[in-house]
Design an enzyme around this catalytic site. Sequence first.
Site, PDB file in Angstrom:
ATOM      1  N   GLY A   1      47.283  41.854  36.677  1.00  0.00           N
ATOM      2  CA  GLY A   1      48.495  42.377  37.317  1.00  0.00           C
ATOM      3  C   GLY A   1      48.387  43.834  37.735  1.00  0.00           C
TER       4      GLY A   1
ATOM      5  N   SER B   1      45.909  44.973  39.381  1.00  0.00           N
ATOM      6  CA  SER B   1      45.117  45.031  40.616  1.00  0.00           C
ATOM      7  C   SER B   1      45.743  44.228  41.763  1.00  0.00           C
ATOM      8  CB  SER B   1      43.703  44.503  40.361  1.00  0.00           C
ATOM      9  OG  SER B   1      43.013  45.343  39.463  1.00  0.00           O
ATOM     10  N   THR B   2      46.864  43.542  41.500  1.00  0.00           N
ATOM     11  CA  THR B   2      47.424  42.708  42.580  1.00  0.00           C
ATOM     12  C   THR B   2      47.879  43.568  43.762  1.00  0.00           C
ATOM     13  OG1 THR B   2      49.537  42.649  41.413  1.00  0.00           O
ATOM     14  CG2 THR B   2      48.134  40.712  41.192  1.00  0.00           C
TER      15      THR B   2
ATOM     16  N   PRO C   1      44.204  38.859  43.898  1.00  0.00           N
ATOM     17  CA  PRO C   1      45.192  37.986  43.248  1.00  0.00           C
ATOM     18  C   PRO C   1      44.975  37.903  41.743  1.00  0.00           C
ATOM     19  CG  PRO C   1      43.606  36.683  44.511  1.00  0.00           C
ATOM     20  CD  PRO C   1      43.280  38.117  44.768  1.00  0.00           C
ATOM     21  N   ASP C   2      46.054  37.652  40.998  1.00  0.00           N
ATOM     22  CA  ASP C   2      45.880  37.406  39.561  1.00  0.00           C
ATOM     23  C   ASP C   2      45.559  35.926  39.357  1.00  0.00           C
ATOM     24  OD1 ASP C   2      48.276  36.051  39.724  1.00  0.00           O
ATOM     25  OD2 ASP C   2      49.427  37.484  38.538  1.00  0.00           O
ATOM     26  N   PHE C   3      45.680  35.445  38.138  1.00  0.00           N
ATOM     27  CA  PHE C   3      45.274  34.068  37.848  1.00  0.00           C
ATOM     28  C   PHE C   3      46.464  33.114  37.757  1.00  0.00           C
ATOM     29  CE2 PHE C   3      42.104  36.942  36.337  1.00  0.00           C
ATOM     30  CZ  PHE C   3      40.915  36.347  36.738  1.00  0.00           C
ATOM     31  N   ARG C   4      47.512  33.539  37.045  1.00  0.00           N
ATOM     32  CA  ARG C   4      48.543  32.577  36.666  1.00  0.00           C
ATOM     33  C   ARG C   4      49.877  32.735  37.381  1.00  0.00           C
ATOM     34  NH1 ARG C   4      45.287  33.847  32.699  1.00  0.00           N
ATOM     35  NH2 ARG C   4      44.172  32.150  31.669  1.00  0.00           N
TER      36      ARG C   4
ATOM     37  N   ASN D   1      39.866  42.949  33.371  1.00  0.00           N
ATOM     38  CA  ASN D   1      39.509  42.817  34.785  1.00  0.00           C
ATOM     39  C   ASN D   1      38.032  43.077  35.016  1.00  0.00           C
ATOM     40  OD1 ASN D   1      42.202  42.403  35.032  1.00  0.00           O
ATOM     41  ND2 ASN D   1      42.669  44.415  35.873  1.00  0.00           N
TER      42      ASN D   1
ATOM     43  N   ASP E   1      37.005  43.647  38.220  1.00  0.00           N
ATOM     44  CA  ASP E   1      36.935  44.235  39.563  1.00  0.00           C
ATOM     45  C   ASP E   1      36.418  45.668  39.554  1.00  0.00           C
ATOM     46  OD1 ASP E   1      39.154  45.761  38.676  1.00  0.00           O
ATOM     47  OD2 ASP E   1      40.573  44.339  39.522  1.00  0.00           O
TER      48      ASP E   1
ATOM     49  N   HIS F   1      35.939  41.596  29.526  1.00  0.00           N
ATOM     50  CA  HIS F   1      35.400  40.381  30.142  1.00  0.00           C
ATOM     51  C   HIS F   1      34.225  40.701  31.069  1.00  0.00           C
ATOM     52  CE1 HIS F   1      39.495  38.177  29.409  1.00  0.00           C
ATOM     53  NE2 HIS F   1      38.894  38.529  28.299  1.00  0.00           N
TER      54      HIS F   1
ATOM     55  N   CYS G   1      19.755  36.134  36.169  1.00  0.00           N
ATOM     56  CA  CYS G   1      19.374  34.738  36.402  1.00  0.00           C
ATOM     57  C   CYS G   1      19.647  33.931  35.132  1.00  0.00           C
ATOM     58  CB  CYS G   1      17.887  34.666  36.752  1.00  0.00           C
ATOM     59  SG  CYS G   1      17.250  32.988  36.762  1.00  0.00           S
TER      60      CYS G   1
ATOM     61  N   SER H   1      49.239  38.406  31.329  1.00  0.00           N
ATOM     62  CA  SER H   1      50.102  37.362  30.756  1.00  0.00           C
ATOM     63  C   SER H   1      49.834  37.193  29.260  1.00  0.00           C
ATOM     64  CB  SER H   1      49.849  36.032  31.474  1.00  0.00           C
ATOM     65  OG  SER H   1      48.498  35.651  31.280  1.00  0.00           O
TER      66      SER H   1
END
Length: 406
Positions: free
Chosen positions: A89, A91-92, A97-100, A171, A173, A190, A198, A266
Amino acid sequence: MMTDSKSIDNTIKDDKHADSSLATGQENKEKVSKKEFSKDQEYLKEYFAKALGLRPPPKQVLSTVDMEGIAKLISEGKAKNIITMAGAGISTSAGIPDFRSPKTGLYDNLEKFNLPNPQAVFSIDYFKENPVPYFTVRKEMILGNFKPTPCHYFIRMLSEKGLLLRHYTQNIDALERTAGIDPDLMMEAHGSNRVGHCLNCSSEYSHKWIKDILRKDGIPKCTVEGCTGTIKPDTVFFGEQLPKRFTELVDQDFDKCDLLIILGTSLKVQPFARITSRVPDETPRLYINLEKTGTEANHPLCVLVFGGGFKFDDEDNYRDVFVEAACDDGCYRLADLLGWGDELRDLVKREHAKLDVEFEEEERAWAASQIPVSTTANQKPCQITPQQKNKNIKNKNVTSNRKQKP
Ligand code: OAD
Ligand code: ZN
């Protein structure tokens, strides 16, 4: 006593998944060792002792349990070890876009891939079988030039004022880095897209190289002789472990935290969501989000596994402040209350202007570098150093299942 994070299963899981394992009791039984279970028991004992009034109630440090109270705490110098925790949220408003979120979130826009479930696109087992949905979904983010949001710059301001203990983000990004937040003050829980490896031989590939392949609609595949492994960006997929540094920093930071600010998430994914309950009982928690989630976990089993939730609407709430707002608006409001509003607006304007120039130059350089190519994207030479090449040859027989690098 709060649960020790060593008792936390560090594998990334969607809450839905965690709930179902709770319902059957199976997964938790398998994953939580006896020693870990006794730590959780201790936490539960403490939780019930507090709930039954057998412990003195924690001290209220906020003059008022609202945004004004939070601003006063900061301006009076009583919050010097602030932890920020963020999700998609923040970065929206940059265009990612977010996920949920219904309709706009990534999980609402995956029908064309016929996935077993929306989260499969970010699950390691599925990616190994079929990386196409992941790269299709992520292409725009990987290729795009996005500018950090006012919220990102507010976090940078906290760090520049010496008030930020750490920024924890889910995030990938890397907009926090673009915003100029010191990487040492950050925990990208994450992972991030900056490099990829690889899946077969662990050779490292740069973000730029992956970008070049995706620009030509290719799927990044290993260029080491004899290896055809897919290149996976160094982000944590469902079913993988979070970086070791995450657990270490949570242990090191959260006891010291005197203000927790949660932004644009969320709180549906573990183990990230549950660290909100690792701060001391007195520590105020400000949650700025478009929707109110992560409220009190009442069921004892939820408490046992995830820790207690927020008390936004409880009569005895003494520390949890929910601000239903866009992160940028919430951060500007807080900055204005602190008298930092103009400084933040100037910072955003200045940095965005710099990035406009950088992005334009990058585009020009890319266009200039393009010569007609007759080869396929996958035959593009690998941009790795000779040292890496040696490492690749040594690692040629390394198989997949590589754990996420710290
Ligand atoms: P979610 O999409 O689950 O949640 C984003 C939250 O931000 C939602 O509650 C939105 O209402 C809110 N939101 C959106 N735009 C906002 C804005 N401008 N201002 C304030 N709030 C806003 O994203 P995360 O919580 O980050 O993991 O999701 C966590 C993890 O789930 C991700 O890291 C990802 C995902 O599956 C993996 O891919 C492994
Ligand atoms: Zn390889």
